[in-house]
Write an enzyme that holds these catalytic residues in place. Structure first.
Site, PDB file in Angstrom:
ATOM      1  N   MET A  30       0.849  -1.200   0.000  1.00  0.00           N
ATOM      2  CA  MET A  30       0.000   0.000   0.000  1.00  0.00           C
ATOM      3  C   MET A  30       0.885   1.251   0.000  1.00  0.00           C
ATOM      4  SD  MET A  30      -3.435  -0.911   2.047  1.00  0.00           S
ATOM      5  CE  MET A  30      -2.835  -0.625   3.694  1.00  0.00           C
ATOM      6  N   LEU A  33       6.661   3.029   1.394  1.00  0.00           N
ATOM      7  CA  LEU A  33       7.589   1.895   1.428  1.00  0.00           C
ATOM      8  C   LEU A  33       8.764   2.158   2.362  1.00  0.00           C
ATOM      9  CD1 LEU A  33       7.675   1.046  -2.401  1.00  0.00           C
ATOM     10  CD2 LEU A  33       6.121   0.162  -0.644  1.00  0.00           C
ATOM     11  N   ALA A  35      12.216  -0.159   4.681  1.00  0.00           N
ATOM     12  CA  ALA A  35      13.200  -1.249   4.537  1.00  0.00           C
ATOM     13  C   ALA A  35      12.541  -2.630   4.577  1.00  0.00           C
ATOM     14  CB  ALA A  35      14.262  -1.130   5.621  1.00  0.00           C
ATOM     15  N   HIS A  37       9.638  -3.426   3.146  1.00  0.00           N
ATOM     16  CA  HIS A  37       9.233  -3.701   1.754  1.00  0.00           C
ATOM     17  C   HIS A  37      10.462  -3.993   0.887  1.00  0.00           C
ATOM     18  CE1 HIS A  37       5.824  -0.993   3.106  1.00  0.00           C
ATOM     19  NE2 HIS A  37       5.164  -2.049   2.665  1.00  0.00           N
ATOM     20  N   GLY A 147       5.183  -9.788   4.325  1.00  0.00           N
ATOM     21  CA  GLY A 147       5.949  -9.714   5.561  1.00  0.00           C
ATOM     22  C   GLY A 147       5.250 -10.466   6.689  1.00  0.00           C
ATOM     23  N   MET A 184       9.262  -2.441  11.570  1.00  0.00           N
ATOM     24  CA  MET A 184       9.057  -1.411  10.555  1.00  0.00           C
ATOM     25  C   MET A 184       7.628  -1.481  10.034  1.00  0.00           C
ATOM     26  SD  MET A 184      12.383  -0.497   8.636  1.00  0.00           S
ATOM     27  CE  MET A 184      13.930  -0.345   9.506  1.00  0.00           C
TER      28      MET A 184
HETATM   29  O1  PAF Z   1      -0.032  -5.527   3.658  1.00  0.00           O
HETATM   30  C1  PAF Z   1      -0.466  -4.682   2.850  1.00  0.00           C
HETATM   31  O2  PAF Z   1       0.220  -3.729   2.479  1.00  0.00           O
HETATM   32  C2  PAF Z   1      -1.874  -4.824   2.314  1.00  0.00           C
HETATM   33  O3  PAF Z   1      -2.718  -5.349   3.271  1.00  0.00           O
HETATM   34  C3  PAF Z   1      -1.945  -5.620   1.013  1.00  0.00           C
HETATM   35  C4  PAF Z   1      -1.501  -7.061   1.192  1.00  0.00           C
HETATM   36  C5  PAF Z   1      -1.085  -4.963  -0.053  1.00  0.00           C
HETATM   37  C6  PAF Z   1      -3.395  -5.652   0.496  1.00  0.00           C
HETATM   38  O4  PAF Z   1      -3.886  -4.364   0.297  1.00  0.00           O
END
Ligand code: PAF
Length: 291
Positions: A30, A33, A35, A37, A147, A184
């Protein structure tokens, strides 16, 4: 790195990568972003996949409109992180791309989605499962990376993938932590300097509970110990601290805690944070089972 919005553009890019012999690794996010991600992207890239990242703040998974409105958006920084991390394709769908007019189908996950996070955020996992299935259907990845910080989310998605025979391997990756132990999270940017200091109490409490369990405390004692640790920290409003079986997420029925995970959710100065710690972390990231 290409940046696209329409599902048709994603399909075309992925088809071209496949026809040149690449496998597809997908990191749904979402945005905002960090570390954590980047570590998911690294994992996908290190396995040689064509790496697709999606950034979509999914309205369906927010049960509180204020939470959705406050969700951090860091578009330029996200683009830079993706370029630096070696992403091949960045997909930024619009709300209309995902939920076009007339959209009227949802994925309703089962019992596992109604406890813990699901109890405190009704409908949350319906929104997560629906969007993740839609994203999977567009990207058609071979591997998708999530994660372990969102432990229950990962369990729900694995369950969905197994129940619906989705042709994708779901990979859980370890939580990345700040120096003081704070997991994080995109939401950390919303903490003030004071609440940021308090937030480290969450991971300290988890470590305390896991140590107590490893030392042979029974589950009720260890849970009470964790709650007592958190109650000493001003400004932390605990929603839950539970010790559950890592595969089923149900309460442990014996005092054998080797399969236990400790999950916590708390509100700290208006920012809702979650975290977890497993008693036997050696197994982290290597399972393909339901959770
Ligand atoms: O973990 C996230 O960022 C969200 O829940 C996801 C998996 C991208 C779904 O919107």
């Amino acid at each position: 790195m290409r940046i696209v919005s329409a599902p048709s553009e994603v399909r075309a890019s992925v088809a071209a990568a496949r026809s040149s012999g690449r496998s597809i690794g997908f990191v749904p996010t979402m945005g905002a972003l960090h570390a954590g991600h980047a570590s998911l992207i690294d994992e996908a890239r290190n396995h040689g996949h064509f790496v697709v990242v999606s950034i979509f703040v999914n309205p369906m998974q927010f049960n509180d409109p204020r939470d959705l409105a406050a969700y951090p958006i860091t578009t330029q920084a996200d683009d830079s992180l993706c370029v630096t991390a070696g992403v091949d394709l960045l997909w930024r769908p619009t709300v209309d791309d995902i939920y076009p007019s007339g959209f009227d189908t949802v994925v309703e996950p089962g019992a596992m989605a109604s406890i813990l996070e699901g109890k405190h955020r009704p409908g949350h996992f319906r929104g997560v499962a629906t969007v993740v299935l839609k994203l999977f259907n567009v990207v058609a990845p071979d591997f998708a990376y999530f994660g372990l910080k969102d432990f229950q989310q990962l369990a729900v998605i694995r369950h969905m993938a197994r129940d619906l025979e989705l042709p994708v391997d779901i990979i859980g990756c370890p939580t990345i932590r700040e120096d003081d132990g704070l997991a994080m999270s995109s939401r950390n940017t919303k903490l003030s300097a004071d609440t940021r200091r308090s937030a480290a109490a969450l991971s300290n409490a988890l470590t305390g509970v896991v140590t107590a369990l490893r030392n042979g405390d029974d589950v009720a004692e260890a849970r009470a110990f964790g709650l007592a640790l958190l109650s000493k920290q001003p400004g932390i409003d605990v929603e839950y601290l539970e010790i559950v079986d890592r595969d089923t997420l149900s309460q442990l029925t014996s005092n054998d805690s080797s399969s236990a995970v400790v999950l916590v959710a708390a509100n700290i100065g208006g920012v809702r944070l979650i975290d977890n710690l497993e008693v036997d972390p050696a197994r982290v990231g290597h399972r393909k089972g339901p959770a």
